[in-house]
Design an enzyme around this catalytic site. Sequence first.
Site, PDB file in Angstrom:
ATOM      1  N   LYS A 181      41.976  76.272  13.127  1.00 50.07           N
ATOM      2  CA  LYS A 181      41.691  75.985  11.718  1.00 50.07           C
ATOM      3  C   LYS A 181      41.347  77.294  11.003  1.00 50.07           C
ATOM      4  O   LYS A 181      42.225  78.069  10.696  1.00 50.07           O
ATOM      5  CB  LYS A 181      40.572  74.946  11.593  1.00 50.07           C
ATOM      6  CG  LYS A 181      41.015  73.510  11.863  1.00 50.07           C
ATOM      7  CD  LYS A 181      41.208  73.202  13.315  1.00 50.07           C
ATOM      8  CE  LYS A 181      41.401  71.737  13.602  1.00 50.07           C
ATOM      9  NZ  LYS A 181      40.546  71.243  14.686  1.00 50.07           N
ATOM     10  N   ARG A 195      43.981  57.155   8.571  1.00 47.76           N
ATOM     11  CA  ARG A 195      42.619  57.232   9.099  1.00 47.76           C
ATOM     12  C   ARG A 195      41.937  55.950   8.636  1.00 47.76           C
ATOM     13  O   ARG A 195      41.269  55.910   7.620  1.00 47.76           O
ATOM     14  CB  ARG A 195      41.888  58.476   8.565  1.00 47.76           C
ATOM     15  CG  ARG A 195      42.125  59.711   9.424  1.00 47.76           C
ATOM     16  CD  ARG A 195      41.436  59.581  10.786  1.00 47.76           C
ATOM     17  NE  ARG A 195      41.677  60.722  11.668  1.00 47.76           N
ATOM     18  CZ  ARG A 195      42.296  60.651  12.845  1.00 47.76           C
ATOM     19  NH1 ARG A 195      42.816  59.519  13.272  1.00 47.76           N
ATOM     20  NH2 ARG A 195      42.420  61.705  13.615  1.00 47.76           N
ATOM     21  N   ASP A 232      29.458  73.031  14.755  1.00 44.85           N
ATOM     22  CA  ASP A 232      30.902  72.911  14.922  1.00 44.85           C
ATOM     23  C   ASP A 232      31.447  73.726  13.754  1.00 44.85           C
ATOM     24  O   ASP A 232      31.502  73.250  12.620  1.00 44.85           O
ATOM     25  CB  ASP A 232      31.340  71.454  14.853  1.00 44.85           C
ATOM     26  CG  ASP A 232      32.853  71.319  14.993  1.00 44.85           C
ATOM     27  OD1 ASP A 232      33.566  72.320  14.786  1.00 44.85           O
ATOM     28  OD2 ASP A 232      33.326  70.211  15.297  1.00 44.85           O
ATOM     29  N   PHE A 244      46.285  55.127  17.650  1.00 41.34           N
ATOM     30  CA  PHE A 244      46.993  55.637  16.473  1.00 41.34           C
ATOM     31  C   PHE A 244      48.132  56.586  16.812  1.00 41.34           C
ATOM     32  O   PHE A 244      49.103  56.691  16.081  1.00 41.34           O
ATOM     33  CB  PHE A 244      46.019  56.305  15.486  1.00 41.34           C
ATOM     34  CG  PHE A 244      45.195  57.415  16.085  1.00 41.34           C
ATOM     35  CD1 PHE A 244      44.018  57.128  16.751  1.00 41.34           C
ATOM     36  CD2 PHE A 244      45.594  58.737  15.969  1.00 41.34           C
ATOM     37  CE1 PHE A 244      43.245  58.142  17.303  1.00 41.34           C
ATOM     38  CE2 PHE A 244      44.830  59.765  16.501  1.00 41.34           C
ATOM     39  CZ  PHE A 244      43.662  59.471  17.184  1.00 41.34           C
ATOM     40  N   PHE A 268      32.832  63.701  15.401  1.00 40.40           N
ATOM     41  CA  PHE A 268      34.240  64.087  15.465  1.00 40.40           C
ATOM     42  C   PHE A 268      34.767  63.623  16.826  1.00 40.40           C
ATOM     43  O   PHE A 268      34.035  63.677  17.823  1.00 40.40           O
ATOM     44  CB  PHE A 268      34.444  65.596  15.287  1.00 40.40           C
ATOM     45  CG  PHE A 268      35.898  65.945  15.262  1.00 40.40           C
ATOM     46  CD1 PHE A 268      36.671  65.633  14.155  1.00 40.40           C
ATOM     47  CD2 PHE A 268      36.525  66.503  16.368  1.00 40.40           C
ATOM     48  CE1 PHE A 268      38.042  65.889  14.146  1.00 40.40           C
ATOM     49  CE2 PHE A 268      37.889  66.763  16.363  1.00 40.40           C
ATOM     50  CZ  PHE A 268      38.649  66.460  15.246  1.00 40.40           C
ATOM     51  N   THR A 269      36.007  63.193  16.861  1.00 41.94           N
ATOM     52  CA  THR A 269      36.564  62.534  18.048  1.00 41.94           C
ATOM     53  C   THR A 269      36.316  63.304  19.345  1.00 41.94           C
ATOM     54  O   THR A 269      35.682  62.789  20.266  1.00 41.94           O
ATOM     55  CB  THR A 269      38.085  62.321  17.870  1.00 41.94           C
ATOM     56  OG1 THR A 269      38.658  63.571  17.479  1.00 41.94           O
ATOM     57  CG2 THR A 269      38.384  61.282  16.797  1.00 41.94           C
ATOM     58  N   TYR A 284      44.942  90.730  33.486  1.00 38.36           N
ATOM     59  CA  TYR A 284      44.202  89.533  33.887  1.00 38.36           C
ATOM     60  C   TYR A 284      42.725  89.661  33.529  1.00 38.36           C
ATOM     61  O   TYR A 284      42.076  88.693  33.185  1.00 38.36           O
ATOM     62  CB  TYR A 284      44.352  89.273  35.397  1.00 38.36           C
ATOM     63  CG  TYR A 284      43.824  87.920  35.790  1.00 38.36           C
ATOM     64  CD1 TYR A 284      44.616  86.786  35.631  1.00 38.36           C
ATOM     65  CD2 TYR A 284      42.524  87.766  36.267  1.00 38.36           C
ATOM     66  CE1 TYR A 284      44.126  85.529  35.944  1.00 38.36           C
ATOM     67  CE2 TYR A 284      42.029  86.511  36.581  1.00 38.36           C
ATOM     68  CZ  TYR A 284      42.836  85.392  36.420  1.00 38.36           C
ATOM     69  OH  TYR A 284      42.350  84.153  36.729  1.00 38.36           O
TER      70      TYR A 284
END
Length: 457
Positions: free
Chosen positions: A258, A382, A215, A448, A124-125, A72
């Site tokens: 990513k 998109r 980012d 979407f 970015f969303t 933990y």
Amino acid sequence: MGNYPAEPFKIKAVENIEMTTKEDRKEAIKEAGYNTFLLDSDDVYIDLLTDSGTSAMSDEQWASLMIGDEAYAGSNNWYKLEEAVKEVYGFDYVVPTHQGRGAENLLSQIMIEEGDYIPGNMYFTTTKAHQELNGGTFVDVIIDEGHQSVADHPFKGNVDLEKYKDLIDEVGADKIPYICVAVTVNMAGGQPVSMDNLRKVKEISERNSIKVMYDATRCVENAYFIKKNEEGYQDKSIAEILKEMMSYADGCTMSGKKDCLVNIGGFLAMDEEDLYQEATQLVVVYEGMPTYGGLAGRDMEAMATGIYESVNYEYIEHRVEQVQYLGNKLDEAGVPIIKPIGGHAVFIDAKEFLPHLSQDELPAQALAAAIYVDSGVRSMERGVVSAGRDEDGSHHYPKLETVRLTIPRRVYTYAHMDVVADSVINLYENRKNIKGLKFVYEPPVLRFFTSRFEPIE
Ligand SMILES: *Cc1c(COP(=O)(O)O)cnc(C)c1O
């Protein structure tokens, strides 16, 4: 073409794919309401929906899973992850999170106060959502070329320094806690930022006591573009370039799904100890102990291994050049795409592809459905569907109406890219047969994902 860097890996385990017929796929897309998000992955041949969490791990990463220390607190895998981030990214402090948006949540809560402005090179969303939830206003400061479908600029993701300085003059530096610089810019088509631009953003920010937070989701792809296209970097290694990029930032958020080559994971990193202390206070509320942050020990180990693998030149060259290969093939056949081609995806310009359809007939949604039926390739809309509605209830019409073909890392071969290209080119030659779509079900937010459609007869 025919001249490309072949795979710098060999295949040890395979995942068999169920092959479908065109008749099967016509039925499947109808059942999915002509929305590629609603297809079962079992019905998909080549899945180019996203490059997020879809990477193939190496044998060493799979081996990493077997040495998970599921304590933990104080798991030794955590120390390996911390060491990897410090060594490869160069930041002093690291907070693990379950994925990128977990890091965005912590950063936004710590740094943003009601009424602040957060400049960024295109939104970015999830990033923008967290900024807004904390009372901030996102301001787009990307260069104009970033919004053009075709622009002769090798670094379309650059920050427009004049726009940035104008914002500082207008609202005052004390209202800007940090600038968020995405490297590369996903929403602009995976477009990179130059080292020169990063250096200048840092100078302006430092002068005004504004922090620079990256980012860093696709930072290794960005480093590859700098090596390839920026004067003075040809002889530097990817690791050196990445380190220099990061030296112009005070910290970063990272989606490990990513460029860290794992299926789940992320982190927040920074140089300043005070900021780190605040982050550790919050991480226990949202993610878990600062030594696991919502991740299993084994996942941290796999991410540490992935971070070292990601800066290998042959790996990143193959990854980005495979995307270029697909894009160039489409371009040479006259298919309209966003140019230059970015680092993780090829974006088809659906308005140009289907000039007989108005934006109300949802050209990108229709094209994504047609590509699936033709070859079993899954892509993503998109365009107007993703953009949602304005406050007055009418569609928000984005300038770019695109279909995104996103390439997972190390998953598909060049032969798969040929299948994709042949299918898109075939559809382009018969584009007049592609009909528009209309909504039959539409949820109020993020439509979407779950909207359903029907062909317009
Ligand atoms: C995926 C992504 C994120 C969010 O990361 P998650 O791991 O999906 O939460 C943030 N920024 C960019 C540019 C991304 O592509």
